[in-house]
Design an enzyme around this catalytic site. Sequence first.
Site, mmCIF file in Angstrom:
data_model
loop_
_atom_site.group_PDB
_atom_site.id
_atom_site.type_symbol
_atom_site.label_atom_id
_atom_site.label_comp_id
_atom_site.label_asym_id
_atom_site.label_seq_id
_atom_site.Cartn_x
_atom_site.Cartn_y
_atom_site.Cartn_z
ATOM 1 N N GLU A 1 -3.054 -0.745 -0.711
ATOM 2 C CA GLU A 1 -4.100 -0.076 -1.497
ATOM 3 C C GLU A 1 -4.172 -0.776 -2.842
ATOM 4 O OE1 GLU A 1 -5.759 2.644 -0.454
ATOM 5 O OE2 GLU A 1 -4.608 2.970 1.380
ATOM 6 N N GLU B 1 -11.286 -5.457 -13.027
ATOM 7 C CA GLU B 1 -10.717 -4.121 -13.227
ATOM 8 C C GLU B 1 -10.034 -4.062 -14.591
ATOM 9 O OE1 GLU B 1 -8.388 -0.856 -10.519
ATOM 10 O OE2 GLU B 1 -7.576 -2.883 -10.558
#
Length: 1014
Positions: free
Chosen positions: A764, A894
């Site tokens: 993830e 990000e």
Amino acid sequence: MRSLQSEIEQRGTRILRWVDQHPDSLFSKAGFYQRLMALSMRDEQFKLQLFRFVDVLPSLHRSGEIVEHLEEYFADVRDGFAPFVHAGIRLARIAPWVSGRVLRWNVSGMAHQFIAGKNPDDVVKTLRKRRAQRIGFTVDLLGEAVVSETEADEYAGRCLDLLETLARETQGWTDPLGRNSELFPVVNVSLKISALYSQINPADPADAIAHLAPKLLPILRQARERGTFINFDMESYAHKNVTLELFKRIFTDRDFKDWPHVGIVIQAYLRDSEIDLRDLIEWGRARGTRFAVRLVKGAYWDHETIQASQNAWNCPVYSQKPESDANFEALTRLLLENESIVTAAFGSHNVRSIAHAQAFADELGVDRSRFEFQLLYGMGWPIKRALVEMGYRVREYCPLGELLPGMSYFVRRLLENTSNEGFLRAKFAENLSEDELLRDPRELLRTSRNGVLPRSNNLTINAMKEPHPSHNRSLDTPPGDTYENAPLTNFAQPESQEKMRKALSEMRTRLGKEYPLVINGEKIFTGKTIASINPSSPEDVVGAVAEAGIEEAERAVKAARDAFEKWRWTPFEQRAQLLERAAAIMDRRRFELSALEVFEVGKPWVEADGDIREAIDFCLFYAQQMRLIRRPRLTQHVPGEESYYHYWPRGVAFVIAPWNFPLAILCGMTTAALVTGNTVIMKPAEQSAVCGAMLMEILEEAGVPPGVLNYLPGKGSVMGAHLVDRKDVDLIAFTGSREVGLRIWQSAGITRPGQRELKRVVCEMGGKNAVIIDADADVDEAIVDCTYSAFGYQGQKCSALSRLILLEENHDRVMERLLKAAASVRVGNPEEPGITVGPVIDEAAYNRILDYIQIGKSEATLAYQREDVPAKGFFIPPTIFSDVKPNMRIAREEIFGPVVSVLKVRDLDEAIAVANGTDYALTAGFFSRSPANIERAKAQIEAGNVYINRSCTGAVVGRHPFGGFKMSGGGTKAGGADYLLQFLVPRVVTENITRHGFAPEQTPEYRDEFLWAK
Ligand SMILES: Cc1cc2nc3c(=O)[nH]c(=O)nc-3n(C[C@H](O)[C@H](O)[C@H](O)COP(=O)(O)OP(=O)(O)OC[C@H]3O[C@@H](n4cnc5c(N)ncnc54)[C@H](O)[C@@H]3O)c2cc1C
């Protein structure tokens, strides 16, 4: 002497007779609104669509848009009134301009049946008419739930103007009854506290009061000077304690202690309303000055019921209507018995409730001029008239304002008028008999079988009453329904606040402790430690954790490998129970764990509690899921042969977790591995290693055998990388950055000499999550949710909003409010309750985010940056960039901090293209009230979790299985039904069961003896 019941019946009958002679136009059959109401009462689906259409209409600007929405909402309408609706739609297509205007005119006409005026001058005209009819007023300025302090200040200013206008325009007006008029000033204003402070947080009543009191003081001073009565309305349960506390605090203050013209609302639908009323009465007696209470049943029943169910809270409201009615009567008696200190106002349209108050007042000898009945503007007109004729004091609650800010009030009225449970509908639309309408609610409760009333038609209550599907589990049961989620802590309750405060102060005394590694059940100090610091106060060490090196890593692998041979054959049930015991321990230590997270990773209270809840949920959910998939299942019925599909564990799992959900993610990956029969080496993030040590402690207490779980904090780049490459590690469960994730993915793809298995990677990674706000979105809701999604926990959730996509059409409107909302969120040390933005995790993150802010300044326009952040600690000011283009770095990379990039697009096509134009696909959000656009967003937005009309963070285990694809992850879903399968290898065993041509007639569906072969 006649009984109270017969007195009630006598009075009730009198009112009802009067009402029959003067029927309510709201419930007549004539007129556009009346017809729609009648249709709504016949068909729940139509009602839903109608109310949704009404809700969106005021924010539609073009006639074409109105017609499009009309079609989208009603095109599928069936039933007897379909021709009527379809004719309307056809007409609308032919002449959209005219139809748009007509619809808007009609809906605003509907709303104005309940809203007494658009502005103070407008409303004064209504008040004059009522005066002639001997009806008093209380004015309510619409516009509750402001999203920023600027809006709250504007609201306070409008209140002052209103007081001025009302005082001026009503000069010389006298009390309609002329008796005891000193108790009932002519001018009466109702206030909602949520309109005066945008950051009310139920966990922090002190902060709310500290902000509300100064805003209220000028209003109250002016009201007192002008002889105006001030009433505090009561809103949702989350605001109840703050409202009560504020009321008591302010009116005990020296300046207002002797002011009798103040009142507050008590909601009889609340289970704890009697305690609150008794407490108020006691407070009033101690204060020594009269005050007033408006007793109502309550306007937020559906909201409270849904909210409680979603958060697994005890429902604060009664679930059966007669319980609210009976409580209303009990509180009526309490109020009238204490008439010497409290002036009662009965806010009801229910003739039974009204007649009971009248009869009981008479029984006590309370003169009818010493209390009043209050009814809402636009409702129960003949009841008001009847009461006036009977010589009672009647006051009308008159909302004032524009339709848009008044929409939530308007929708509450629509719901109330069409509610299956409501008195008005029963009387005017369903023509129930007098006997039924005047029946004693306690009698109804007594006669109902087992205390359960006949089935209600209310959709919400029926959903709540359905037996929970967990009572009947099977493979076909929706996976999320296999268990009930653990509750969130309800910080509106003072006991919860107290527990958290206590836990924080206890935790403070325990900071700085040292924690060992755990390998094969042995606690090991290595001589080297990792210090975990408090990001709000970096000189404070939360704890020091022994650091594992390569040597310890090797020992851990060996321990896990050895333990695997036994653990894999441990019955599933024992493993599931291990998880359940761990959940129970976490629940017992809940506040302590939350407090630790506040110190170690800077989580605000609610976020920390959410993390513990999620960890508990993972344990319970995976235990349930394991029970569902555990048994070898027959693959197909075929004579003479049986094949059973089942799973084996993979082997040794290396779990690598991030710091941002320090317990939940670590616990989720670890328990998934354990329950499926793998053994685990658990590596927490260095920044949250103490939370990891706690999880180890909890699982040990729950009974995890030595070697099955090994706790191994250490440097990811050294010990972590070593284990990823290790041939004896069969599975790597990783949550973290893209950079590390991709490295693990690549490295795990290489097969080393002696390796038994192809390594499975559960991976993830990050996100660059977009939210689109459509032209017709509910901007109030969108702003609140987007502010929270972007800045909640400092933007350090992988699900956080990072790109806000606005259509040209609403860009400026949304931006204006967004910037003000960002300026209002609470930034500070998360030890304080009610903080939204705390510190980022460490110095490295702090510097990296500041670098991105510099990049943003060079690439785009700095639209907003907060200035007042604490100097000490790693606090990054919430920051918003506008004029961001999709190719800019701040739109692509990000950032993992409280930084939002706003991108302006032409239309929805471009919005979706921009949302999808990223390497990531984790979460996304869409705010819209166009059913067609909502369907399109659901279908086209590329993200693992797409959220419509809500925040894009806060996934709940079982409900929102979480995880993304593209560069956000390998497509696995934590908290989902198929998550455990990643940790297992599937197997099929087939046996020919024929002997000399004969075979058993039946083969069992499940068979598991062979799994436990000796
Ligand atoms: C002047 C005035 C001011 C008001 N101010 C406020 C306020 O500040 N805050 C506030 O919350 N409300 C307030 N209300 C109350 C609210 O707006 C509704 O009008 C009121 O609850 C309707 O009750 P009723 O007695 O008129 O009608 P009824 O038809 O007798 O009662 C309807 C009420 O019963 C309750 N109910 C419905 N279904 C159920 C169920 N299944 N189980 C248990 N209870 C159920 C709900 O409270 C519902 O509103 C006010 C009402 C008036 C008249």
